[in-house]
Design a protein around this motif. Sequence first.
Motif, PDB file in Angstrom:
ATOM      1  N   GLY A  43       0.829  -1.202   0.000  1.00 41.48           N
ATOM      2  CA  GLY A  43       0.000   0.000   0.000  1.00 41.48           C
ATOM      3  C   GLY A  43       0.864   1.252   0.000  1.00 41.48           C
ATOM      4  O   GLY A  43       0.619   2.213  -0.755  1.00 41.48           O
ATOM      5  N   LEU A  62      -5.232   4.178   4.084  1.00 47.12           N
ATOM      6  CA  LEU A  62      -5.992   3.925   5.315  1.00 47.12           C
ATOM      7  C   LEU A  62      -5.496   2.635   5.952  1.00 47.12           C
ATOM      8  O   LEU A  62      -5.566   1.566   5.351  1.00 47.12           O
ATOM      9  N   LYS A  64      -5.608   0.125   9.344  1.00 49.44           N
ATOM     10  CA  LYS A  64      -6.415  -0.129  10.551  1.00 49.44           C
ATOM     11  C   LYS A  64      -5.572  -0.146  11.820  1.00 49.44           C
ATOM     12  O   LYS A  64      -6.056   0.149  12.900  1.00 49.44           O
ATOM     13  N   GLY A  65      -4.308  -0.484  11.709  1.00 50.98           N
ATOM     14  CA  GLY A  65      -3.433  -0.478  12.885  1.00 50.98           C
ATOM     15  C   GLY A  65      -2.399   0.634  12.743  1.00 50.98           C
ATOM     16  O   GLY A  65      -2.736   1.804  12.601  1.00 50.98           O
ATOM     17  N   VAL A  72       4.592  -6.684   6.524  1.00 51.41           N
ATOM     18  CA  VAL A  72       5.810  -5.986   6.093  1.00 51.41           C
ATOM     19  C   VAL A  72       6.826  -5.912   7.233  1.00 51.41           C
ATOM     20  O   VAL A  72       8.029  -5.844   6.991  1.00 51.41           O
ATOM     21  N   ILE A  78      13.798 -11.631   2.926  1.00 51.05           N
ATOM     22  CA  ILE A  78      14.585 -12.103   1.784  1.00 51.05           C
ATOM     23  C   ILE A  78      14.123 -11.435   0.496  1.00 51.05           C
ATOM     24  O   ILE A  78      12.930 -11.359   0.218  1.00 51.05           O
ATOM     25  N   CYS A 204      -7.373   3.542  11.305  1.00 51.45           N
ATOM     26  CA  CYS A 204      -8.538   3.849  10.483  1.00 51.45           C
ATOM     27  C   CYS A 204      -8.900   2.588   9.699  1.00 51.45           C
ATOM     28  O   CYS A 204      -8.338   2.326   8.637  1.00 51.45           O
ATOM     29  N   VAL A 206     -11.131   0.212   7.450  1.00 51.14           N
ATOM     30  CA  VAL A 206     -12.205   0.245   6.452  1.00 51.14           C
ATOM     31  C   VAL A 206     -13.206  -0.839   6.824  1.00 51.14           C
ATOM     32  O   VAL A 206     -12.847  -2.007   7.002  1.00 51.14           O
ATOM     33  N   ALA A 236      -3.216  -7.698   1.930  1.00 56.30           N
ATOM     34  CA  ALA A 236      -2.503  -8.966   2.153  1.00 56.30           C
ATOM     35  C   ALA A 236      -3.416 -10.034   2.782  1.00 56.30           C
ATOM     36  O   ALA A 236      -4.412 -10.417   2.183  1.00 56.30           O
ATOM     37  N   ARG A 238      -5.751 -10.084   4.779  1.00 55.10           N
ATOM     38  CA  ARG A 238      -7.168  -9.749   4.983  1.00 55.10           C
ATOM     39  C   ARG A 238      -7.892  -9.532   3.660  1.00 55.10           C
ATOM     40  O   ARG A 238      -9.004  -8.983   3.635  1.00 55.10           O
ATOM     41  N   GLN A 258       5.095 -18.929   9.962  1.00 58.32           N
ATOM     42  CA  GLN A 258       5.873 -18.623  11.163  1.00 58.32           C
ATOM     43  C   GLN A 258       7.323 -18.280  10.823  1.00 58.32           C
ATOM     44  O   GLN A 258       7.839 -18.680   9.782  1.00 58.32           O
ATOM     45  N   GLY A 336       2.610 -14.494  10.645  1.00 60.59           N
ATOM     46  CA  GLY A 336       1.922 -13.460   9.873  1.00 60.59           C
ATOM     47  C   GLY A 336       0.883 -14.144   9.003  1.00 60.59           C
ATOM     48  O   GLY A 336       1.013 -15.330   8.685  1.00 60.59           O
ATOM     49  N   MET A 338      -0.842 -14.967   5.676  1.00 56.92           N
ATOM     50  CA  MET A 338      -0.427 -14.957   4.276  1.00 56.92           C
ATOM     51  C   MET A 338      -1.618 -15.113   3.350  1.00 56.92           C
ATOM     52  O   MET A 338      -2.476 -15.971   3.591  1.00 56.92           O
ATOM     53  N   TYR A 364       4.281 -16.390  -0.102  1.00 57.59           N
ATOM     54  CA  TYR A 364       5.490 -16.233   0.723  1.00 57.59           C
ATOM     55  C   TYR A 364       6.353 -15.064   0.282  1.00 57.59           C
ATOM     56  O   TYR A 364       7.311 -14.717   0.935  1.00 57.59           O
ATOM     57  N   GLY A 366       5.910 -11.748  -0.812  1.00 54.94           N
ATOM     58  CA  GLY A 366       5.473 -10.370  -0.998  1.00 54.94           C
ATOM     59  C   GLY A 366       6.436  -9.305  -0.543  1.00 54.94           C
ATOM     60  O   GLY A 366       6.288  -8.141  -0.925  1.00 54.94           O
ATOM     61  N   LYS A 368       9.807  -9.077  -1.112  1.00 54.51           N
ATOM     62  CA  LYS A 368      10.689  -8.690  -2.219  1.00 54.51           C
ATOM     63  C   LYS A 368       9.916  -8.041  -3.352  1.00 54.51           C
ATOM     64  O   LYS A 368      10.480  -7.379  -4.205  1.00 54.51           O
TER      65      LYS A 368
HETATM   66  C1  FAD Z   1       6.930 -15.061   8.792  1.00 53.99           C
HETATM   67  C2  FAD Z   1       6.934 -14.463   7.412  1.00 53.99           C
HETATM   68  C3  FAD Z   1       8.083 -14.522   6.639  1.00 53.99           C
HETATM   69  C4  FAD Z   1       8.103 -13.977   5.364  1.00 53.99           C
HETATM   70  N1  FAD Z   1       9.279 -13.946   4.673  1.00 53.99           N
HETATM   71  C5  FAD Z   1       9.349 -13.343   3.477  1.00 53.99           C
HETATM   72  C6  FAD Z   1      10.595 -13.211   2.830  1.00 53.99           C
HETATM   73  O1  FAD Z   1      11.637 -13.623   3.357  1.00 53.99           O
HETATM   74  N2  FAD Z   1      10.637 -12.620   1.604  1.00 53.99           N
HETATM   75  C7  FAD Z   1       9.505 -12.163   0.997  1.00 53.99           C
HETATM   76  O2  FAD Z   1       9.599 -11.671  -0.133  1.00 53.99           O
HETATM   77  N3  FAD Z   1       8.292 -12.224   1.618  1.00 53.99           N
HETATM   78  C8  FAD Z   1       8.194 -12.794   2.844  1.00 53.99           C
HETATM   79  N4  FAD Z   1       6.986 -12.850   3.505  1.00 53.99           N
HETATM   80  C9  FAD Z   1       5.786 -12.364   2.827  1.00 53.99           C
HETATM   81  C10 FAD Z   1       5.579 -10.848   2.934  1.00 53.99           C
HETATM   82  O3  FAD Z   1       5.862 -10.402   4.220  1.00 53.99           O
HETATM   83  C11 FAD Z   1       4.142 -10.491   2.543  1.00 53.99           C
HETATM   84  O4  FAD Z   1       3.777 -11.145   1.342  1.00 53.99           O
HETATM   85  C12 FAD Z   1       3.953  -8.994   2.331  1.00 53.99           C
HETATM   86  O5  FAD Z   1       4.507  -8.262   3.399  1.00 53.99           O
HETATM   87  C13 FAD Z   1       2.463  -8.695   2.197  1.00 53.99           C
HETATM   88  O6  FAD Z   1       2.225  -7.395   1.734  1.00 53.99           O
HETATM   89  P1  FAD Z   1       2.126  -6.098   2.702  1.00 53.99           P
HETATM   90  O7  FAD Z   1       3.476  -5.718   3.156  1.00 53.99           O
HETATM   91  O8  FAD Z   1       1.392  -5.042   1.973  1.00 53.99           O
HETATM   92  O9  FAD Z   1       1.251  -6.698   3.889  1.00 53.99           O
HETATM   93  P2  FAD Z   1       0.911  -6.113   5.318  1.00 53.99           P
HETATM   94  O10 FAD Z   1       2.080  -5.450   5.955  1.00 53.99           O
HETATM   95  O11 FAD Z   1       0.245  -7.214   6.078  1.00 53.99           O
HETATM   96  O12 FAD Z   1      -0.115  -4.957   4.953  1.00 53.99           O
HETATM   97  C14 FAD Z   1      -1.512  -5.093   4.873  1.00 53.99           C
HETATM   98  C15 FAD Z   1      -2.102  -4.030   5.783  1.00 53.99           C
HETATM   99  O13 FAD Z   1      -3.503  -3.952   5.572  1.00 53.99           O
HETATM  100  C16 FAD Z   1      -4.064  -3.572   6.801  1.00 53.99           C
HETATM  101  N5  FAD Z   1      -5.504  -3.866   6.778  1.00 53.99           N
HETATM  102  C17 FAD Z   1      -6.098  -5.081   6.728  1.00 53.99           C
HETATM  103  N6  FAD Z   1      -7.431  -4.927   6.737  1.00 53.99           N
HETATM  104  C18 FAD Z   1      -7.683  -3.592   6.753  1.00 53.99           C
HETATM  105  C19 FAD Z   1      -8.876  -2.812   6.780  1.00 53.99           C
HETATM  106  N7  FAD Z   1     -10.079  -3.381   6.777  1.00 53.99           N
HETATM  107  N8  FAD Z   1      -8.752  -1.463   6.823  1.00 53.99           N
HETATM  108  C20 FAD Z   1      -7.537  -0.866   6.833  1.00 53.99           C
HETATM  109  N9  FAD Z   1      -6.372  -1.562   6.824  1.00 53.99           N
HETATM  110  C21 FAD Z   1      -6.463  -2.908   6.785  1.00 53.99           C
HETATM  111  C22 FAD Z   1      -3.298  -4.425   7.815  1.00 53.99           C
HETATM  112  O14 FAD Z   1      -3.414  -3.890   9.130  1.00 53.99           O
HETATM  113  C23 FAD Z   1      -1.887  -4.362   7.258  1.00 53.99           C
HETATM  114  O15 FAD Z   1      -1.106  -3.355   7.869  1.00 53.99           O
HETATM  115  C24 FAD Z   1       6.920 -13.382   4.809  1.00 53.99           C
HETATM  116  C25 FAD Z   1       5.766 -13.317   5.590  1.00 53.99           C
HETATM  117  C26 FAD Z   1       5.776 -13.842   6.873  1.00 53.99           C
HETATM  118  C27 FAD Z   1       4.524 -13.747   7.699  1.00 53.99           C
END
Ligand code: FAD
Length: 417
Positions: A43, A62, A64-65, A72, A78, A204, A206, A236, A238, A258, A336, A338, A364, A366, A368
């Motif tokens: 985002g 927006l 929520k936390g 992230v 990695i 905030c 949604v 992600a 959610r 994990q 986290g 997934m 797994y 997201g 990178k």
């Molecule tokens: C243990 C673990 C190890 C991993 N290792 C790797 C790795 O080594 N390399 C790699 O490439 N990927 C890895 N991943 C995957 C990667 O972390 C995720 O695919 C990626 O971070 C997801 O995208 P994001 O950062 O946008 O997600 P998030 O950070 O989860 O962002 C989504 C956001 O949406 C918010 N949200 C949800 N619902 C609502 C709502 N209704 N209103 C407002 N906000 C809302 C959440 O609070 C959250 O902050 C790993 C994941 C985990 C859990």
Amino acid sequence: MRYTGLRVIAEGLLGQRGWKPVWRDPAPKAEYDVIIIGGGGHGLSTAFYLAQEHGITNVAVLEKGYIGGGNVGRNTTIVRANYFLPGNSEFYSHSLKLWEGLESTLNYNVMHSQRGLINLFHSDGQRDAFVRRGNAMINQGDDAVLLDRDGVRRHLPYLDFDNTRFPIYGGLFHPRGGTARHDAVAWGYARGADSRGVDLIQNCEVTGIDIANGAVTGVQTTRGAIRAKKVAMVVAGRSGQVAAMAGMRLPIESHVLQAFVTEGLKPIIDHVVSFGMGHFYISQSDKGGLVFGGDIDFYASYASRGNLPMAEHVMEAAMTLMPAIGRARVLRSWGGIMDMTPDGSPIIDKTDTHGLFVDAGWCYGGFKAVPGSGFALAHLIATGRPLETAARFRLDRFRTGVGLLDEEGTGSQHNLH
Ligand SMILES: Cc1cc2nc3c(=O)[nH]c(=O)nc-3n(C[C@H](O)[C@H](O)[C@H](O)COP(=O)(O)OP(=O)(O)OC[C@H]3O[C@@H](n4cnc5c(N)ncnc54)[C@H](O)[C@@H]3O)c2cc1C
């Protein structure tokens, strides 16, 4: 505020009193041009590239936390471009190129460290598969070096080569692969988006998506209704729940993944290493902790903590590969949520609702993808056309059957892992 070495020294001498908050804390406006739901890596990078590449700054993210509280800030950091199939291959290749310039783009130290990644193989069949993958990577313009057993031993002398249950036949070395500091990536993009005029609105949530005559008109939130003609769902784990607010059922299952970290140790592991005969990969953080993980827990869940069978599997694989790790104490483990698609590949697309976009299914991989995904989604939102490197991440592949498969072809199908 630009960061320079001089500024850091000056602040050190003056008691660190000159720093300002890295982003503002604005109240939501009644209307924006674009609303991004979810302040995770994807985002925030979408908001940044909307402003930076397309000059669209009347944007709200927006969350929520709090910024960085989702996956992230929970991943094992990695960063690699070693995919096999067209679609994923060019996308992750582009993303890695964005990583390589990210610190100067953001003027922020995200600690991107191209320490090299080695995928081990333990049979002739696995060697064949990695040779093919290495060739695909080289064809894509990325780097891959096939190592024999002695080559692996030169890089990773601490592995068990002699008494192990699964002998090491060799490895595929990806020198440009490595790690980055995950929450610094979130902070860097947040700062970059905020300084270009994007409103980052934390706490905030949604709670509804407003649709009239087949077009999105805004969202309902815990801080009131906000109007926008373009809304992107970038949440992600959610994704299924948020898409349901727009009457959509996504081909996504949420699973917990994990990870584990040990107490800080002196430098021992200077690559990212993955085991080929079980679910285990490891690197060492700059603080000294051994950071490692494995596969998803094999049941759908929204709990951000995992269960013991997968923890046991990961520890066993670690001990098989490098028995010395048994002397390190595990400090923490966490999970986290997934967003797993059936084909293990992501979605960056429009939806049937005009103005409503979806960016999900990162499985797994997201972290990178954060730069590449933000760049591609911003392009789609701004121009209405998919970016070439993400053109195959279409939602309708699950309807037509013309799709992608990840390197294992597994995705959310547990029994295939
Ligand atoms: C243990 C673990 C190890 C991993 N290792 C790797 C790795 O080594 N390399 C790699 O490439 N990927 C890895 N991943 C995957 C990667 O972390 C995720 O695919 C990626 O971070 C997801 O995208 P994001 O950062 O946008 O997600 P998030 O950070 O989860 O962002 C989504 C956001 O949406 C918010 N949200 C949800 N619902 C609502 C709502 N209704 N209103 C407002 N906000 C809302 C959440 O609070 C959250 O902050 C790993 C994941 C985990 C859990």
